[in-house]
Scaffold this active site. Structure first.
Site, PDB file in Angstrom:
ATOM      1  N   HIS A   1      40.041  22.901  34.162  1.00 53.85           N
ATOM      2  CA  HIS A   1      38.744  23.533  33.985  1.00 53.85           C
ATOM      3  C   HIS A   1      38.809  24.498  32.809  1.00 53.85           C
ATOM      4  CE1 HIS A   1      37.219  22.919  38.412  1.00 53.85           C
ATOM      5  NE2 HIS A   1      37.558  21.802  37.805  1.00 53.85           N
TER       6      HIS A   1
ATOM      7  N   TYR B   1      31.150  30.956  41.356  1.00 51.78           N
ATOM      8  CA  TYR B   1      31.241  32.210  42.097  1.00 51.78           C
ATOM      9  C   TYR B   1      29.824  32.757  42.224  1.00 51.78           C
ATOM     10  CZ  TYR B   1      36.327  32.349  41.435  1.00 51.78           C
ATOM     11  OH  TYR B   1      37.681  32.077  41.470  1.00 51.78           O
TER      12      TYR B   1
ATOM     13  N   PRO C   1      41.491  36.659  47.543  1.00 55.79           N
ATOM     14  CA  PRO C   1      41.492  35.393  46.798  1.00 55.79           C
ATOM     15  C   PRO C   1      40.436  35.305  45.701  1.00 55.79           C
ATOM     16  CG  PRO C   1      40.518  35.095  48.969  1.00 55.79           C
ATOM     17  CD  PRO C   1      41.088  36.479  48.951  1.00 55.79           C
TER      18      PRO C   1
ATOM     19  N   LYS D   1      44.692  34.796  42.193  1.00 55.45           N
ATOM     20  CA  LYS D   1      45.942  35.307  41.623  1.00 55.45           C
ATOM     21  C   LYS D   1      47.168  35.126  42.521  1.00 55.45           C
ATOM     22  CE  LYS D   1      44.585  36.426  37.699  1.00 55.45           C
ATOM     23  NZ  LYS D   1      44.237  35.035  37.502  1.00 55.45           N
TER      24      LYS D   1
ATOM     25  N   TYR E   1      41.447  36.011  34.178  1.00 53.95           N
ATOM     26  CA  TYR E   1      41.365  34.834  35.050  1.00 53.95           C
ATOM     27  C   TYR E   1      42.392  33.764  34.675  1.00 53.95           C
ATOM     28  CZ  TYR E   1      39.073  31.701  38.338  1.00 53.95           C
ATOM     29  OH  TYR E   1      38.813  30.878  39.410  1.00 53.95           O
TER      30      TYR E   1
END
Length: 379
Positions: A65, A193, A285, A289, A377
């Protein structure tokens, strides 16, 4: 100690350096390979697995991604991870990483002892620490140069350090995640998200046929309170919008509730015992990480051990805890920030809700703020 990603990868990396190790695990091989956990792998994690020879299946079956979506006020906004950082993430479940590592260790003649019981550690301050446990019908003892505690948050490695020598930092969040696995086609090409006044939601994928979905819930709730129809109603409400995007439904075949907490122990070393992975730290979560921190821990530890055995230089081992903790606290902050920005808290006010929306709008409209999210990220 522990045949999770941290313990298995450490054993594998040490093997590549010609250093012998024994992995002991309380669960069976079948149990560790069947425990389904999320897996968003940073670029550095992907690179290390590939470079160490255990990344072929990940390359074939993982999903690369190059961005993620933040969805709020009924609209999705893409954070272009690769465009901003030159790096990407790969969605590849943790239990698949474990399968690859177990297969690699066994193919190389590695010593993995599954199903051990009553483990205890001794003489951690001596040059030869000992691990005693019950296995194959008898008590056994291993004398080694070092012990790596990779046995998770509930393992016995961390409690083996006297309490006066460890400092623990904890934050428990007033919500959890309700997670489901669904037989359905993908609803999105990249993770979503979602922020909503009813609470957070996450849309992920596992394969072309299996999808992973989460929504914020009361951590004390019961799975039995959520029949399939209620789950779909809640997800549709939190993901609704005017942009035409639709969530694909399917047969739900797994449900579960996970708690949310942050935890760090300092230092990550006591004598000849080194902690790595969830034995030393937990992150919510939201920042994706957990697995990546475990990989970074063992990357640092394997290098330090290799230097010790090749040149008898202890400097890297002495600095292991401080080196690893720099990355840990960076990830703790990022995970806290993502969690705080996207979830509803019990004491939220309309003011706080507007603050979150303002923060989200800033992230998606400012290249500098988007870069901050993106570089954290992707690692």
């Amino acid at each position: 100690m522990g045949a999770g990603p941290a313990g298995l990868l450490l054993s594998h990396l040490l093997h590549l350096e010609g250093i012998a190790s024994i992995v002991i695990e309380t669960r069976t091989r079948e149990e560790i390979e069947a425990t389904i956990r999320a897996g968003v792998l940073e670029q550095g994690t992907v690179d290390l697995l590939a470079q160490s020879g255990v990344g072929e299946r990940m390359k074939r079956e993982g999903f690369r991604h190059e961005g993620i979506y933040l969805r709020f006020a009924g609209t999705s906004h893409r954070i272009a991870l690769t465009e901003l950082t030159g790096r990407a993430i790969t969605v590849y479940a943790q239990h698949e990483v474990i399968k690859d590592l177990v297969a690699a260790r066994l193919a190389a003649g590695g010593d993995i002892r599954f199903g051990v019981k009553d483990t205890a550690l001794y003489d951690l301050d001596s040059p030869s620490p000992k691990t005693r446990f019950y296995w194959n019908g008898k008590v056994q003892e291993i004398e080694s140069d070092f012990i790596a505690g990779c046995d998770g948050f509930h393992g016995m490695s961390r409690p083996s350090i006297p309490s006066r020598h460890r400092h623990e930092f904890t934050r428990t969040y007033p919500f959890g995640w309700f997670g489901i696995l669904v037989e359905a086609p993908p609803s999105t090409d990249e993770l979503i998200y979602a922020h909503h006044e009813r609470g957070f939601a996450l849309v992920s994928t596992r394969s072309p046929q299996i999808q992973r979905l989460y929504f914020q819930c009361d951590p004390q709730d019961q799975v039995s309170n959520w029949p399939d129809a209620r789950i779909w109603d809640e997800l549709h409400l939190r993901l609704a919008g005017s942009d035409g995007w639709q969530l694909a439904e399917g047969r739900i075949f797994q449900k579960g509730i996970i708690a949310m907490r942050s935890f760090v122990v300092e230092p990550m070393r006591h004598g000849r015992l080194f902690l790595a992975g969830d034995a030393a730290h937990i992150v919510p979560p939201t920042g994706a990480k957990g697995l990546n921190l475990a990989v970074n821990d063992v990357r640092v530890l394997a290098s330090a051990l290799a230097r010790h055995f090749t040149s008898k230089n202890e400097e890297d081992l002495k600095g292991y805890s401080s080196t690893a903790l720099k990355r840990v606290w960076r990830a703790e902050h990022f995970s806290w920030w993502m969690t705080s920005m996207l979830h509803r808290f019990h004491d939220d006010t309309p003011f706080q809700h507007r603050i979150q929306l303002a923060e989200l709008d800033y992230v998606v409209s400012s290249k500098a703020k988007a870069l901050t999210l993106a570089e954290n990220y992707v690692g």
